[in-house]
Design a protein around this motif. Structure first.
Motif, PDB file in Angstrom:
ATOM      1  N   LEU A 149       0.772  -1.192   0.129  1.00 30.04           N
ATOM      2  CA  LEU A 149       0.031  -0.040  -0.056  1.00 30.04           C
ATOM      3  C   LEU A 149       0.934   1.228  -0.020  1.00 30.04           C
ATOM      4  O   LEU A 149       1.959   1.286   0.727  1.00 30.04           O
ATOM      5  N   VAL A 150       0.384   2.251  -0.674  1.00 28.89           N
ATOM      6  CA  VAL A 150       1.185   3.615  -0.704  1.00 28.89           C
ATOM      7  C   VAL A 150       0.305   4.445   0.223  1.00 28.89           C
ATOM      8  O   VAL A 150      -0.775   4.625  -0.140  1.00 28.89           O
ATOM      9  N   ILE A 151       0.791   5.056   1.255  1.00 29.89           N
ATOM     10  CA  ILE A 151       0.319   5.971   2.022  1.00 29.89           C
ATOM     11  C   ILE A 151       0.551   7.418   1.600  1.00 29.89           C
ATOM     12  O   ILE A 151       2.037   7.776   1.417  1.00 29.89           O
ATOM     13  N   PRO A 152      -0.403   8.184   1.102  1.00 28.09           N
ATOM     14  CA  PRO A 152      -0.081   9.320   0.597  1.00 28.09           C
ATOM     15  C   PRO A 152       0.608  10.379   1.609  1.00 28.09           C
ATOM     16  O   PRO A 152       0.194  10.120   2.844  1.00 28.09           O
ATOM     17  N   LYS A 153       1.445  11.412   1.231  1.00 24.10           N
ATOM     18  CA  LYS A 153       2.237  12.018   2.178  1.00 24.10           C
ATOM     19  C   LYS A 153       1.114  13.134   3.052  1.00 24.10           C
ATOM     20  O   LYS A 153       0.010  13.524   2.440  1.00 24.10           O
ATOM     21  N   GLY A 154       1.501  13.284   3.940  1.00 26.69           N
ATOM     22  CA  GLY A 154       0.687  14.182   5.205  1.00 26.69           C
ATOM     23  C   GLY A 154      -0.459  13.232   5.860  1.00 26.69           C
ATOM     24  O   GLY A 154      -1.049  13.798   6.732  1.00 26.69           O
ATOM     25  N   VAL A 155      -0.505  11.920   5.324  1.00 24.95           N
ATOM     26  CA  VAL A 155      -1.905  11.236   5.842  1.00 24.95           C
ATOM     27  C   VAL A 155      -1.300  10.574   7.254  1.00 24.95           C
ATOM     28  O   VAL A 155      -0.396   9.647   7.190  1.00 24.95           O
ATOM     29  N   TRP A 156      -2.057  10.634   8.444  1.00 19.48           N
ATOM     30  CA  TRP A 156      -1.607  10.035   9.473  1.00 19.48           C
ATOM     31  C   TRP A 156      -2.257   8.703   9.431  1.00 19.48           C
ATOM     32  O   TRP A 156      -3.175   8.263   8.803  1.00 19.48           O
ATOM     33  N   HIS A 157      -1.354   7.632  10.073  1.00 16.59           N
ATOM     34  CA  HIS A 157      -1.629   6.341   9.707  1.00 16.59           C
ATOM     35  C   HIS A 157      -1.070   5.484  11.037  1.00 16.59           C
ATOM     36  O   HIS A 157      -0.030   5.957  11.620  1.00 16.59           O
ATOM     37  N   ARG A 158      -1.284   4.147  11.164  1.00 17.32           N
ATOM     38  CA  ARG A 158      -0.716   3.506  12.177  1.00 17.32           C
ATOM     39  C   ARG A 158      -1.060   1.981  12.010  1.00 17.32           C
ATOM     40  O   ARG A 158      -1.976   1.679  10.983  1.00 17.32           O
ATOM     41  N   PHE A 159      -0.404   1.136  12.330  1.00 16.70           N
ATOM     42  CA  PHE A 159      -0.386  -0.282  12.280  1.00 16.70           C
ATOM     43  C   PHE A 159      -1.107  -1.140  13.337  1.00 16.70           C
ATOM     44  O   PHE A 159      -0.707  -0.837  14.393  1.00 16.70           O
ATOM     45  N   GLU A 160      -1.717  -2.023  13.306  1.00 13.12           N
ATOM     46  CA  GLU A 160      -2.225  -2.989  14.211  1.00 13.12           C
ATOM     47  C   GLU A 160      -1.776  -4.366  13.783  1.00 13.12           C
ATOM     48  O   GLU A 160      -2.270  -4.777  12.546  1.00 13.12           O
ATOM     49  N   SER A 161      -1.005  -5.076  14.313  1.00 11.96           N
ATOM     50  CA  SER A 161      -0.479  -6.435  13.844  1.00 11.96           C
ATOM     51  C   SER A 161      -0.467  -7.467  14.964  1.00 11.96           C
ATOM     52  O   SER A 161       0.613  -7.951  15.624  1.00 11.96           O
ATOM     53  N   PRO A 162      -1.692  -7.811  15.522  1.00 13.57           N
ATOM     54  CA  PRO A 162      -1.729  -8.535  16.911  1.00 13.57           C
ATOM     55  C   PRO A 162      -1.206 -10.081  16.761  1.00 13.57           C
ATOM     56  O   PRO A 162      -0.406 -10.645  17.734  1.00 13.57           O
ATOM     57  N   ASN A 163      -0.935 -10.534  15.584  1.00 17.96           N
ATOM     58  CA  ASN A 163      -0.382 -11.833  15.242  1.00 17.96           C
ATOM     59  C   ASN A 163       0.996 -11.765  14.843  1.00 17.96           C
ATOM     60  O   ASN A 163       1.686 -12.751  14.407  1.00 17.96           O
ATOM     61  N   GLY A 164       1.495 -10.485  14.582  1.00 19.66           N
ATOM     62  CA  GLY A 164       2.872 -10.196  13.841  1.00 19.66           C
ATOM     63  C   GLY A 164       3.022 -10.020  12.383  1.00 19.66           C
ATOM     64  O   GLY A 164       1.766 -10.486  11.721  1.00 19.66           O
ATOM     65  N   VAL A 165       3.750  -9.455  12.223  1.00 15.82           N
ATOM     66  CA  VAL A 165       3.862  -8.767  10.498  1.00 15.82           C
ATOM     67  C   VAL A 165       5.769  -8.573  10.580  1.00 15.82           C
ATOM     68  O   VAL A 165       6.360  -8.165  11.267  1.00 15.82           O
TER      69      VAL A 165
ATOM     70  N   PRO B   2      10.028   8.382   3.813  1.00 21.30           N
ATOM     71  CA  PRO B   2      10.571   9.605   3.549  1.00 21.30           C
ATOM     72  C   PRO B   2      10.794  10.172   5.007  1.00 21.30           C
ATOM     73  O   PRO B   2       9.891   9.877   6.060  1.00 21.30           O
ATOM     74  N   GLN B   3      11.695  11.177   5.081  1.00 16.28           N
ATOM     75  CA  GLN B   3      11.868  11.714   6.485  1.00 16.28           C
ATOM     76  C   GLN B   3      11.572  13.331   6.406  1.00 16.28           C
ATOM     77  O   GLN B   3      11.785  13.789   5.289  1.00 16.28           O
ATOM     78  N   PRO B   4      11.145  13.780   7.593  1.00 21.72           N
ATOM     79  CA  PRO B   4      11.029  13.564   8.655  1.00 21.72           C
ATOM     80  C   PRO B   4       9.623  12.591   8.852  1.00 21.72           C
ATOM     81  O   PRO B   4       8.825  12.679   8.195  1.00 21.72           O
ATOM     82  N   THR B   5       9.620  11.975  10.036  1.00 23.38           N
ATOM     83  CA  THR B   5       8.313  11.576  10.204  1.00 23.38           C
ATOM     84  C   THR B   5       7.816  12.106  11.674  1.00 23.38           C
ATOM     85  O   THR B   5       8.527  12.180  12.668  1.00 23.38           O
ATOM     86  N   GLU B   6       6.715  12.400  11.705  1.00 17.70           N
ATOM     87  CA  GLU B   6       5.958  13.130  12.940  1.00 17.70           C
ATOM     88  C   GLU B   6       5.116  11.872  13.395  1.00 17.70           C
ATOM     89  O   GLU B   6       4.490  11.066  13.140  1.00 17.70           O
ATOM     90  N   HIS B   7       4.985  12.009  15.045  1.00 17.86           N
ATOM     91  CA  HIS B   7       4.449  10.977  15.655  1.00 17.86           C
ATOM     92  C   HIS B   7       3.487  11.445  16.539  1.00 17.86           C
ATOM     93  O   HIS B   7       3.462  12.608  16.875  1.00 17.86           O
ATOM     94  N   SER B   8       2.361  10.736  16.965  1.00 20.99           N
ATOM     95  CA  SER B   8       1.360  11.043  18.157  1.00 20.99           C
ATOM     96  C   SER B   8       0.705  10.070  18.637  1.00 20.99           C
ATOM     97  O   SER B   8       0.410   8.732  17.856  1.00 20.99           O
ATOM     98  N   LEU B   9       0.913   9.982  19.960  1.00 16.04           N
ATOM     99  CA  LEU B   9       0.336   8.848  20.715  1.00 16.04           C
ATOM    100  C   LEU B   9      -1.336   8.919  20.735  1.00 16.04           C
ATOM    101  O   LEU B   9      -2.145   7.834  20.906  1.00 16.04           O
ATOM    102  N   GLU B  10      -1.938  10.044  20.601  1.00 18.02           N
ATOM    103  CA  GLU B  10      -3.466  10.309  20.702  1.00 18.02           C
ATOM    104  C   GLU B  10      -3.756  10.322  19.111  1.00 18.02           C
ATOM    105  O   GLU B  10      -3.213  10.393  18.194  1.00 18.02           O
ATOM    106  N   LEU B  11      -5.191  10.137  19.026  1.00 16.27           N
ATOM    107  CA  LEU B  11      -5.853  10.242  17.633  1.00 16.27           C
ATOM    108  C   LEU B  11      -5.439  11.720  17.367  1.00 16.27           C
ATOM    109  O   LEU B  11      -5.852  12.719  18.008  1.00 16.27           O
TER     110      LEU B  11
END
Length: 131
Positions: A95-111, A118-127
């Motif tokens: 999957l290609v995630i467009p620039k500027g789109v917030w995203h996260r991964f859920e992988s309960p069984n492993g990936v 690209p860098q930089p990467t911005e992070h957020s613990l909250e929605l």
């Protein structure tokens, strides 16, 4: 011209360890052995990771991110305004995630995943609503 070196992805995965039960609060120190930079690329790099659990929200303001699942499965959640778009990806899918789109991964069984990030990467613990 820099010398090009071929990379065997399976060999690189043998050098990293499975990070079990990743959470958005997992520190870089706790996660460092589950991730590897394979090569610098344009304004970022080619990375691999091996983990179970879920990640924090992130986005890349200057470019698209390429995500390829090489083993296991993940749900890649993209934030469109305030709506979460869930994309389940299995081994062999990308999957290609467009620039500027917030995203996260859920992988309960492993990936096992490879990204071109690209860098930089911005992070957020909250929605990240309204960000």
């Amino acid at each position: 011209m820099p010398k090009s070196v071929s990379i065997t992805i399976s060999d690189e995965f043998s050098r990293i360890k499975l990070l079990k039960n990743r959470t958005p609060e997992t520190s870089e120190e706790e996660a460092k052995n589950a991730f590897a930079l394979l090569s610098e690329y344009r304004d970022g790099g080619v990375y691999i990771a091996n983990y179970s659990g879920s990640s924090e929200w992130e986005r890349h303001p200057i470019g698209d991110e390429f995500v390829q699942v090489l083993g296991g499965e993940t749900t890649l959640i993209l934030l469109d305004g305030e709506i979460e778009q869930r994309n389940t990806l299995f081994s062999g899918q990308m999957l290609v995630i467009p620039k500027g789109v917030w995203h996260r991964f859920e992988s309960p069984n492993g990936v096992k995943v490879m990204t071109i990030t690209p860098q930089p990467t911005e992070h957020s613990l909250e929605l990240p609503v309204g960000m």
